[in-house]
Scaffold this active site. Structure first.
Site, PDB file in Angstrom:
ATOM      1  N   ASN A  15      38.131  91.367  55.382  1.00  0.00           N
ATOM      2  CA  ASN A  15      37.030  90.423  55.023  1.00  0.00           C
ATOM      3  C   ASN A  15      36.759  90.700  53.824  1.00  0.00           C
ATOM      4  OD1 ASN A  15      35.106  88.754  54.143  1.00  0.00           O
ATOM      5  ND2 ASN A  15      33.388  89.625  55.842  1.00  0.00           N
ATOM      6  N   LYS A  17      34.510  89.590  51.237  1.00  0.00           N
ATOM      7  CA  LYS A  17      33.549  89.086  51.142  1.00  0.00           C
ATOM      8  C   LYS A  17      33.473  88.393  49.467  1.00  0.00           C
ATOM      9  CE  LYS A  17      31.059  92.884  54.203  1.00  0.00           C
ATOM     10  NZ  LYS A  17      30.271  93.244  54.984  1.00  0.00           N
ATOM     11  N   HIS A 102      29.322  84.835  60.527  1.00  0.00           N
ATOM     12  CA  HIS A 102      29.301  85.964  60.147  1.00  0.00           C
ATOM     13  C   HIS A 102      27.797  86.276  60.503  1.00  0.00           C
ATOM     14  CE1 HIS A 102      29.947  89.705  57.207  1.00  0.00           C
ATOM     15  NE2 HIS A 102      30.661  89.695  57.979  1.00  0.00           N
ATOM     16  N   GLU A 104      25.957  87.627  58.135  1.00  0.00           N
ATOM     17  CA  GLU A 104      24.955  87.727  56.449  1.00  0.00           C
ATOM     18  C   GLU A 104      25.283  86.271  56.559  1.00  0.00           C
ATOM     19  OE1 GLU A 104      28.412  89.787  54.279  1.00  0.00           O
ATOM     20  OE2 GLU A 104      27.770  91.615  54.988  1.00  0.00           O
ATOM     21  N   GLU A 174      30.693  92.206  66.072  1.00  0.00           N
ATOM     22  CA  GLU A 174      30.777  93.038  65.023  1.00  0.00           C
ATOM     23  C   GLU A 174      29.061  93.592  64.666  1.00  0.00           C
ATOM     24  OE1 GLU A 174      32.978  91.918  61.035  1.00  0.00           O
ATOM     25  OE2 GLU A 174      31.538  90.997  60.784  1.00  0.00           O
ATOM     26  N   GLY A 180      28.536  97.604  56.955  1.00  0.00           N
ATOM     27  CA  GLY A 180      28.085  98.277  55.714  1.00  0.00           C
ATOM     28  C   GLY A 180      27.548  98.903  55.836  1.00  0.00           C
ATOM     29  N   SER A 218      32.156  99.233  59.947  1.00  0.00           N
ATOM     30  CA  SER A 218      31.981 100.275  59.182  1.00  0.00           C
ATOM     31  C   SER A 218      33.897 100.982  59.594  1.00  0.00           C
ATOM     32  CB  SER A 218      31.018 100.826  59.426  1.00  0.00           C
ATOM     33  OG  SER A 218      30.022 100.560  58.849  1.00  0.00           O
TER      34      SER A 218
HETATM   35  C1  PEP Z   1      32.077  92.920  57.684  1.00  0.00           C
HETATM   36  O1  PEP Z   1      31.738  92.462  56.927  1.00  0.00           O
HETATM   37  O2  PEP Z   1      32.439  91.666  58.481  1.00  0.00           O
HETATM   38  C2  PEP Z   1      32.517  93.971  57.949  1.00  0.00           C
HETATM   39  C3  PEP Z   1      33.147  94.253  59.005  1.00  0.00           C
HETATM   40  O3  PEP Z   1      31.887  94.958  57.125  1.00  0.00           O
HETATM   41  P1  PEP Z   1      32.635  96.996  56.420  1.00  0.00           P
HETATM   42  O4  PEP Z   1      33.982  96.869  57.484  1.00  0.00           O
HETATM   43  O5  PEP Z   1      32.115  97.043  55.156  1.00  0.00           O
HETATM   44  O6  PEP Z   1      30.983  97.186  57.716  1.00  0.00           O
END
Ligand code: PEP
Length: 275
Positions: A15, A17, A102, A104, A174, A180, A218
């Protein structure tokens, strides 16, 4: 490996982003493409890129065993919705995956389960595979309602989607506090939530438990193997680490190494939970 997990091919999905540039993407696409072509990769690999780079993804990954997709889609089929991109357009273009719900988008765009369900429905109707994201906040985890929160989120979205065959949907767990932040869920904690989500899927329809459930939050080269070896973790949704070809490829390699070790890791995780 369990009978069930044998049927679910692991998926490592990037992803990006709102990151990238034509120059930087070129290097990343090339590295992923080469890795896929030089190695007989037994897991599925894909990248969800910002909309302006869909065309670059299509050209760069053409003929490679790497899927590509988008990070959002309209809840409507077509019409006067300025700025929106329909599922049919993405499908016509050759995309396979689209991320919906997601955290976000839930947080910054106030997306509701109804809207996320409508987006997923559009995606499925057009032949895309929606990657439906769920996850609890740190406050919900601290209050002991992490499992209930994600089960509710999943059920709420599935209420708009209905029962589907396993190859038409992907779920991503998630935890919001892990995205992040550099702070991932432990393998044992992630496995516990994934098992709860699988049980929830089972309640929604025949064969629904075969739907793949990715972990995201992460994932890095140093924790990928542990997470991706868990029995109910069918792959990863990778944010930050998918922007580095070395890190992304290392995570793909971990997913390959994890094949065959799911049951053992689940036993270790369950032993840890019981004690
Ligand atoms: C994401 O935004 O879907 C995600 C998993 O981000 P990160 O791996 O940076 O935590």
């Amino acid at each position: 490996m369990t009978e069930v997990s044998k049927m679910r091919r692991k998926l490592v999905l990037g992803n990006w982003k709102m990151h990238g540039s034509i120059g930087a993407n070129g290097q990343l696409f090339e590295a992923i493409r080469q890795h896929a072509s030089q190695n007989d990769v037994p897991v599925e690999v894909g990248v969800c890129v910002p909309a302006p780079y869909l065309s670059q993804a299509k050209n760069a990954l053409s003929g490679a065993a790497v899927a590509w997709g988008a990070q959002d889609v309209s809840a409507y089929a077509s019409g006067a919705y300025t700025g929106e991109v329909s599922a049919a357009m993405l499908a016509e273009f050759g995309a396979r995956y689209v991320i919906v719900g997601h955290s976000e988008r839930r947080a910054y765009h106030r997306e509701t389960s109804e809207l996320i369900g409508a987006k997923a429905r559009q995606a499925i109707s057009a032949g895309l595979v929606p990657v439906i994201c769920v996850g609890e906040t740190m406050q919900e985890r601290d209050s002991g309602i992490a499992e209930q929160t994600v089960r509710d989120q999943l059920s709420d979205v599935l209420a708009f989607v209905g029962a589907e065959s396993p190859d038409r949907i992907v779920i991503a767990y998630e935890p919001v506090w892990a995205i992040g932040t550099g702070r991932s869920a432990s393998s044992a904690d992630a496995q516990t939530i994934h098992a709860a989500l699988r049980a929830c899927l089972r309640e929604h329809g025949t064969n629904m438990e075969q739907i793949r459930i990715l972990y995201g939050g992460s994932i890095k080269p140093n924790n990928a193997l542990g997470l991706l070896s868990c029995a109910d973790i069918d792959g990863g949704l990778i944010g930050g680490a998918s922007l580095s070809s070395d890190d992304f490829i290392s995570i793909i390699d971990s997913a390959c190494r994890a094949l065959g070790s799911e049951t053992r890791v689940a036993e270790v995780a369950n032993a840890g939970i019981k004690s």
